[in-house]
Write a protein that holds these residues in place. Structure first.
Motif, PDB file in Angstrom:
ATOM      1  N   VAL A  99       0.843  -1.199   0.000  1.00 38.99           N
ATOM      2  CA  VAL A  99       0.000   0.000   0.000  1.00 38.99           C
ATOM      3  C   VAL A  99       0.877   1.248   0.000  1.00 38.99           C
ATOM      4  CG1 VAL A  99      -1.861  -1.226   1.195  1.00 38.99           C
ATOM      5  CG2 VAL A  99      -0.179   0.035   2.532  1.00 38.99           C
ATOM      6  N   PHE A 115     -10.702  -3.825   2.402  1.00 40.55           N
ATOM      7  CA  PHE A 115     -10.552  -2.670   1.534  1.00 40.55           C
ATOM      8  C   PHE A 115     -11.907  -2.069   1.176  1.00 40.55           C
ATOM      9  CE2 PHE A 115      -6.778  -5.355  -0.007  1.00 40.55           C
ATOM     10  CZ  PHE A 115      -5.948  -4.849   0.970  1.00 40.55           C
ATOM     11  N   THR A 129      -7.321   1.110   1.624  1.00 43.31           N
ATOM     12  CA  THR A 129      -7.385   0.470   2.937  1.00 43.31           C
ATOM     13  C   THR A 129      -8.302   1.284   3.855  1.00 43.31           C
ATOM     14  OG1 THR A 129      -5.544   1.720   3.900  1.00 43.31           O
ATOM     15  CG2 THR A 129      -4.990  -0.267   2.626  1.00 43.31           C
ATOM     16  N   VAL A 135      -4.114   0.731  -2.408  1.00 47.76           N
ATOM     17  CA  VAL A 135      -3.679  -0.655  -2.556  1.00 47.76           C
ATOM     18  C   VAL A 135      -3.095  -0.804  -3.958  1.00 47.76           C
ATOM     19  CG1 VAL A 135      -4.377  -3.070  -2.486  1.00 47.76           C
ATOM     20  CG2 VAL A 135      -5.503  -1.403  -0.991  1.00 47.76           C
ATOM     21  N   ASP A 180       0.890  -2.130   9.750  1.00 48.07           N
ATOM     22  CA  ASP A 180       1.693  -1.959   8.548  1.00 48.07           C
ATOM     23  C   ASP A 180       3.174  -2.144   8.878  1.00 48.07           C
ATOM     24  OD1 ASP A 180      -0.646  -1.374   7.306  1.00 48.07           O
ATOM     25  OD2 ASP A 180      -0.128   0.674   6.711  1.00 48.07           O
TER      26      ASP A 180
END
Length: 247
Positions: A99, A115, A129, A135, A180
Motif C-alpha cells: 500500500v 478494503f 485500505t 492498494v 503496517d
C-alpha cells in the motif's frame, strides 16, 4: 550496589517489558491481519562475552537478563468469511499487500485485506485500505475498480489484479503502526518482490494471529517473574539494612 539488588531490579523492568508485549497482542485480538510479537530474552554475561573488545554493551554489573528483541510472527492465521467483494485474505506465510500513503507516498506492507472503493478527483474509483492508503496492483500502481452508481463497493476493473508481495527476511521489517510494516532504511538486502502465483481468498479476512491461551500463559509467566524479582530486590534491601544496623 549489591549484585542481587541489580539482578532483581533489571529482571523486574524486563518482565514489565514482556507484559507490554503481551498486552499489545491481546489489545489487537480483533484486528484483521494483526501479527503478534514475542519478547526474546538474552543473558547479559553471555551477551558481553560474545561482544567485541571495543563494543559498548548493555552489561552494567555482570548478570541479569534483558529483552533483546521483539520478534513478529508472520505465519498465516484463520479466516473469517465476509462475502464482501473487496475483502481479501492471503493464504501463504510471509506475503503482503503493498500500500502507498496518499500524503507521503511511503510504501508499506500489510496483511489486513479489508478494503473499500475510494473515488479520485477524476471520478475513477480505486482500491483503498481502512486508513485510506492506496492498494497497489501487480505493476505497483493504483488498483482501479468498476463501481455501480450508488453501490458501496465494486469489482476490480478489467485487467486489474491486486499485487501480493514478499521479502526475503520478514523478521527484519519495521512495524510502523496500523498493522503496517516497511523495509528498514538502508536494508538493501531485503527487497520487496512480486509473488507470481499467490493464493488469495476473496470475500474473507485473515483474523488476528493472537493466540489468547498462549498470551494469557505468557502474561502469568511475566507477572510471576516480575513478582519474584521484586521480592529479590526487597530481600537485598533488608539484608543491606541489617548489615548497616550491625555496624
Amino acid at each position: 550496589m549489591d549484585m542481587s539488588f541489580w539482578v532483581g531490579s533489571i529482571g523486574a523492568s524486563q518482565a514489565q517489558r514482556k507484559l507490554d508485549v503481551v498486552s499489545n497482542n491481546l489489545a489487537n485480538v480483533n484486528n484483521n491481519g494483526f501479527k503478534p510479537k514475542n519478547a526474546v530474552f538474552a543473558e547479559l554475561v553471555n551477551y558481553n562475552l560474545n561482544a567485541g573488545r571495543d563494543e559498548t554493551t548493555e552489561l552494567q554489573a555482570g548478570a541479569g537478563a534483558i529483552v533483546s528483541a521483539t520478534n513478529t510472527d508472520f505465519r498465516s492465521a484463520a479466516l473469517t468469511q465476509t462475502n464482501r467483494l473487496l475483502d481479501y485474505a492471503i493464504m501463504t506465510d510471509n506475503q503482503f499487500f503493498q500500500v502507498r500513503d496518499q500524503a507521503t507516498g511511503a510504501i508499506t506492507l500489510t496483511r489486513d485485506g479489508h478494503f473499500h472503493a475510494g473515488q479520485m478527483q477524476d471520478g475513477r474509483f480505486v482500491l483503498m485500505t481502512d486508513s485510506d492508503k492506496f492498494v497497489l496492483n501487480t505493476q505497483g500502481q493504483l488498483t482501479y475498480l468498476d463501481v455501480t452508481d450508488g453501490a458501496d463497493e465494486g469489482r476490480l476493473a478489467e485487467g486489474q489484479q491486486i499485487g501480493i508481495y514478499t521479502v526475503p527476511f520478514p523478521s527484519r521489517l519495521q512495524n510502523v503502526g496500523d498493522d503496517d510494516f516497511r523495509v528498514r532504511e538502508g536494508d538493501n538486502n531485503n527487497p520487496i518482490t512480486l509473488v507470481e502465483l499467490p493464493t488469495v481468498v476473496t470475500g474473507a479476512l485473515e483474523q488476528s494471529g493472537t493466540d489468547i491461551a498462549k498470551e494469557f500463559t505468557n502474561m502469568i509467566e511475566a507477572q510471576r517473574a516480575f513478582s519474584y524479582n521484586l521480592r529479590m530486590v526487597q530481600t537485598s534491601d533488608e539484608v543491606a539494612q541489617t548489615i548497616n544496623g550491625l555496624r
